[in-house]
Design a protein around this motif. Structure first.
Motif, PDB file in Angstrom:
ATOM      1  N   ASN A  78       0.835  -1.200   0.000  1.00 33.05           N
ATOM      2  CA  ASN A  78       0.000   0.000   0.000  1.00 33.05           C
ATOM      3  C   ASN A  78       0.876   1.259   0.000  1.00 33.05           C
ATOM      4  O   ASN A  78       2.103   1.177  -0.084  1.00 33.05           O
ATOM      5  N   ILE A  82       3.464  -1.010   3.268  1.00 32.05           N
ATOM      6  CA  ILE A  82       3.127  -2.213   4.033  1.00 32.05           C
ATOM      7  C   ILE A  82       2.581  -3.242   3.046  1.00 32.05           C
ATOM      8  O   ILE A  82       1.713  -2.933   2.218  1.00 32.05           O
ATOM      9  N   THR A  84       0.449  -5.849   1.327  1.00 36.50           N
ATOM     10  CA  THR A  84      -0.980  -6.177   1.380  1.00 36.50           C
ATOM     11  C   THR A  84      -1.293  -7.504   0.705  1.00 36.50           C
ATOM     12  O   THR A  84      -2.355  -8.078   0.930  1.00 36.50           O
ATOM     13  N   ASN A 115      -4.167 -12.308   0.666  1.00 34.22           N
ATOM     14  CA  ASN A 115      -4.014 -10.990   1.270  1.00 34.22           C
ATOM     15  C   ASN A 115      -3.410 -11.087   2.665  1.00 34.22           C
ATOM     16  O   ASN A 115      -3.575 -12.091   3.356  1.00 34.22           O
ATOM     17  N   ASN A 116      -2.754 -10.011   3.068  1.00 34.37           N
ATOM     18  CA  ASN A 116      -2.178  -9.913   4.403  1.00 34.37           C
ATOM     19  C   ASN A 116      -3.306  -9.816   5.431  1.00 34.37           C
ATOM     20  O   ASN A 116      -4.425  -9.414   5.106  1.00 34.37           O
ATOM     21  N   ARG A 117      -3.005 -10.193   6.646  1.00 36.44           N
ATOM     22  CA  ARG A 117      -3.967 -10.105   7.748  1.00 36.44           C
ATOM     23  C   ARG A 117      -3.389  -9.225   8.847  1.00 36.44           C
ATOM     24  O   ARG A 117      -2.175  -9.170   9.048  1.00 36.44           O
ATOM     25  N   ASP A 118      -4.265  -8.553   9.565  1.00 34.33           N
ATOM     26  CA  ASP A 118      -3.821  -7.729  10.691  1.00 34.33           C
ATOM     27  C   ASP A 118      -3.303  -8.599  11.840  1.00 34.33           C
ATOM     28  O   ASP A 118      -2.314  -8.277  12.474  1.00 34.33           O
ATOM     29  N   ASN A 119      -3.981  -9.706  12.081  1.00 37.43           N
ATOM     30  CA  ASN A 119      -3.590 -10.620  13.139  1.00 37.43           C
ATOM     31  C   ASN A 119      -2.526 -11.583  12.586  1.00 37.43           C
ATOM     32  O   ASN A 119      -2.816 -12.424  11.733  1.00 37.43           O
ATOM     33  N   LYS A 120      -1.304 -11.471  13.073  1.00 41.97           N
ATOM     34  CA  LYS A 120      -0.194 -12.276  12.541  1.00 41.97           C
ATOM     35  C   LYS A 120      -0.360 -13.760  12.859  1.00 41.97           C
ATOM     36  O   LYS A 120       0.087 -14.619  12.103  1.00 41.97           O
ATOM     37  N   LEU A 123      -2.619 -15.036  10.237  1.00 44.26           N
ATOM     38  CA  LEU A 123      -1.870 -15.091   8.978  1.00 44.26           C
ATOM     39  C   LEU A 123      -1.001 -16.339   8.932  1.00 44.26           C
ATOM     40  O   LEU A 123      -0.976 -17.048   7.923  1.00 44.26           O
TER      41      LEU A 123
END
Length: 152
Positions: A78, A82, A84, A115-120, A123
């Motif tokens: 993005n 970061i 995405t 797609n990437n996730r906020d919660n690692k 992920l």
């Protein structure tokens, strides 16, 4: 009437010549493996080897070499730089040797974008499931390839 129908179905099914493609008989390449050698990612190679379910025997003559590699790359970012989007690529090269002569050689490659996730943690869990699915798909392709190229 039901008994007659069941008997007719049984006769047609048993006499149609159907045999499963994954069925390994005594002349199959699956019964002639001396050793399976792993190169590249040992973890991935072990999981593919286990899913192939090949029994080895020192009296036999074929050597299988599995060279596996799994890569995770960033495919999009993005405006804040970061990541995405990711792509996971699983590559497996299988070589079958008979007395140091290559008789079968093929590369298998599967990829998956996500797609990437906020919660690692989520992920990581998702990436493990993707990895398992890619391994399963390639294992099925290898079994089919070996079954169809059985020159024994």
């Amino acid at each position: 009437m039901k008994k007659l129908t069941l008997i007719l179905i049984f006769i047609f099914v048993t006499n149609c010549g159907f045999s499963p493609i994954y069925l390994s008989n005594e002349n199959s390449i699956f019964q002639s493996i001396k050793k399976i050698e792993l190169k590249g990612s040992q973890k991935i190679g072990e999981r593919i080897k286990n899913s192939l379910n090949i029994k080895t025997n020192n009296k036999n003559n074929y050597l299988i070499i599995l060279d596996s590699l799994i890569e995770k790359t960033s495919i999009s970012k993005n405006s804040s730089n970061i990541t995405t989007g990711f792509m996971m690529v699983l590559s497996v090269k299988i070589s079958i040797l008979d007395d140091d002569e290559i008789i079968l050689d093929r590369n298998f490659k599967k990829n998956f974008t996500y797609n990437n996730r906020d919660n690692k943690f989520e992920l990581l869990k998702y990436e493990r499931s993707i990895e398992e699915n890619l391994i399963s798909e390639i294992s099925d392709e290898i079994i089919l390839y070996l079954s169809l190229n059985n020159d024994n």
